[in-house]
Enzyme design. Structure first.
Site, PDB file in Angstrom:
ATOM      1  N   GLY A  69      47.630  13.403  95.958  1.00  0.00           N
ATOM      2  CA  GLY A  69      46.390  14.013  95.476  1.00  0.00           C
ATOM      3  C   GLY A  69      45.858  13.346  94.216  1.00  0.00           C
ATOM      4  O   GLY A  69      44.652  13.130  94.082  1.00  0.00           O
ATOM      5  N   CYS A 321      51.866  21.319  87.740  1.00  0.00           N
ATOM      6  CA  CYS A 321      51.704  19.872  87.907  1.00  0.00           C
ATOM      7  C   CYS A 321      51.542  19.149  86.582  1.00  0.00           C
ATOM      8  O   CYS A 321      51.605  17.931  86.522  1.00  0.00           O
ATOM      9  CB  CYS A 321      50.533  19.576  88.826  1.00  0.00           C
TER      10      CYS A 321
HETATM   11  C1  PLP Z   1      44.393  20.975  93.211  1.00  0.00           C
HETATM   12  C2  PLP Z   1      45.339  19.835  93.047  1.00  0.00           C
HETATM   13  N1  PLP Z   1      44.879  18.593  92.956  1.00  0.00           N
HETATM   14  C3  PLP Z   1      45.688  17.540  92.816  1.00  0.00           C
HETATM   15  C4  PLP Z   1      47.055  17.693  92.752  1.00  0.00           C
HETATM   16  C5  PLP Z   1      47.933  16.493  92.599  1.00  0.00           C
HETATM   17  O1  PLP Z   1      48.512  16.143  93.833  1.00  0.00           O
HETATM   18  P1  PLP Z   1      49.795  15.207  93.895  1.00  0.00           P
HETATM   19  O2  PLP Z   1      50.943  16.006  93.370  1.00  0.00           O
HETATM   20  O3  PLP Z   1      49.937  14.859  95.353  1.00  0.00           O
HETATM   21  O4  PLP Z   1      49.503  14.003  93.076  1.00  0.00           O
HETATM   22  C6  PLP Z   1      47.593  18.990  92.821  1.00  0.00           C
HETATM   23  C7  PLP Z   1      49.046  19.211  92.671  1.00  0.00           C
HETATM   24  O5  PLP Z   1      49.479  20.290  92.392  1.00  0.00           O
HETATM   25  C8  PLP Z   1      46.723  20.085  92.974  1.00  0.00           C
HETATM   26  O6  PLP Z   1      47.173  21.334  93.068  1.00  0.00           O
END
Ligand code: PLP
Length: 385
Positions: A69, A321
């Site tokens: 993401g 995150c």
């Molecule tokens: C809404 C949203 N966007 C982006 C991300 C990032 O994704 P990734 O962990 O695959 O980099 C997250 C991760 O929690 C998320 O919840």
């Protein structure tokens, strides 16, 4: 152990693991090689790309495979900004850091960024959005479902507004894909981010949907893989696993959604009925089926997480995150929450492996630990706990 942090990550499905194993053992070729080993690896990628596309009703050649993401969001933002004349971007104040941080960097580089406010449920106001669009606007990026409170934005309407003004529209759909039906053609979005590890796939892999005809510049240059948009030898095993995760999410979506909704409905109604001075945050209905997010007045969400962990329950305050640094949630602040409300928040997100029994056990533990924490709370006399 009870795992209630499925918005942070999910267990990898057994069928996903099975799908991945051959690419570590026998089919280890480089997908760019001409020989048979290479061709087999390449076929695996094309099969996975088809499965990813099917989940969102895209065409295979509109799927750009990324490391997740975060990379998808960065690619969307820099990929559009770096080749547009306009130097204005509109986003919301409740986006994930993987949107906010690249936007802030562009702001330091001289771009104008509008961070739209949200209401108490976390919705952006479409009239605000319309007012902010100017001839200089090159991108609108608004998330599909919020990762903390689960609120689902009116993406189809936002997409229509962007299209009418000829502005590229990206949505970070990391928390929504696989949970609710998403049809990129019907939505009319230009770019959409997906992450594998939120849908029972492996970590470190994801995709960006790039609508046919939308031009983006690559972040990474090199051997020209992914039609020149993302160079680097492909992570074949993870791509194959991600493809399987998408297929399973697609095949089982309504069954999974019903299961998750049943659990979150039970959790919400029991928590609100049995623990006083507690609220459910986000919109009561317009939310992804696996999310609950509460405020327990008079307690600290972090203390609550530690207590739950001692009782073998994994939960989160919501901003998992941006790990380790526990900063006050920018999402709840943007929704107008007081310091006390922000502090007392807890996110419990369910997944396909959770059971009703686990929910009942969690409620019992929550009742006990919230009471314990409230008995020593500085707010004790304010609420007469
Ligand atoms: C809404 C949203 N966007 C982006 C991300 C990032 O994704 P990734 O962990 O695959 O980099 C997250 C991760 O929690 C998320 O919840």
């Amino acid at each position: 152990m009870i795992y209630l942090d499925n918005a942070a990550s999910t267990p990898v499905h057994e069928k996903v693991i099975e799908e991945m194993l051959p690419y570590f053992r026998e089919q280890y070729g480089n997908p760019s090689s001409i020989h048979r080993h290479g061709r087999l690896a390449n076929i695996a990628i094309q099969n996975a790309r088809k499965r990813i596309a099917e989940l969102i009703n895209a065409n295979s050649n509109e799927i750009l495979i990324t490391s997740g993401g975060t990379e998808s969001n960065n690619t969307a933002i820099y990929g559009i900004a770096s080749q547009s004349k306009g130097r204005h971007i509109i986003t919301s104040s409740i986006e994930h850091d993987a949107i906010l941080e690249p936007c802030k960097r562009l702001e330091r580089d001289g771009y104008r960024i509008t961070f739209l406010p949200v209401d108490k449920y976390g919705f952006v106001n479409l009239e605000d959005l319309k007012k902010e669009i100017s001839d200089d606007t090159c991108l609108i990026t608004i998330m599909y479902a919020n990762n903390e409170v689960g609120t689902i934005q009116p993406i189809k309407e936002i997409s229509k507004i962007a299209r009418e003004k000829n502005v590229v529209f990206h949505t970070d759909a990391v928390q929504a894909v696989g949970k609710i039906p998403i049809d990129v053609k019907e939505l009319g979005v230009d770019l959409l981010s997906i992450s594998s590890h939120k849908i029972n796939g492996p970590k470190g892999i994801g995709a960006l949907y790039v609508k046919k005809g939308v031009k983006i510049s690559p972040l990474m240059l090199g051997g020209g893989q992914e039609r020149g948009l993302r160079s680097g030898t492909e992570n074949v095993a993870s791509i194959a696993g991600f493809g399987m995760a998408c297929k399973l999410a697609n095949d089982d979506m309504s069954e999974n959604a019903i299961h998750c909704k049943k659990l979150t409905t039970k959790l919400t109604s029991r928590v609100l009925a049995e623990i006083p001075f507690t609220t459910l945050n986000g919109h009561p209905d317009m939310r992804i089926p696996n999310n609950t997010h509460f405020t327990f007045l008079g307690v600290s969400g972090e203390d609550l997480i530690i207590k739950l962990d001692e009782n073998k329950i994994s939960a989160s305050t919501g901003s998992a995150c941006s790990v380790k640094i526990q900063k006050a949630s920018h999402v709840l602040k943007a929704m107008g929450f007081s310091h006390e409300q922000v502090t007392g928040s807890l996110r419990l997100t369910v997944g396909i492996t959770n059971t009703e029994k686990e929910i009942d056990e969690t409620v019992e533990v929550l009742k006990k630990v919230v009471q314990e924490l409230r008995s020593v709370s500085p707010y004790k006399s304010k609420y007469n706990f």
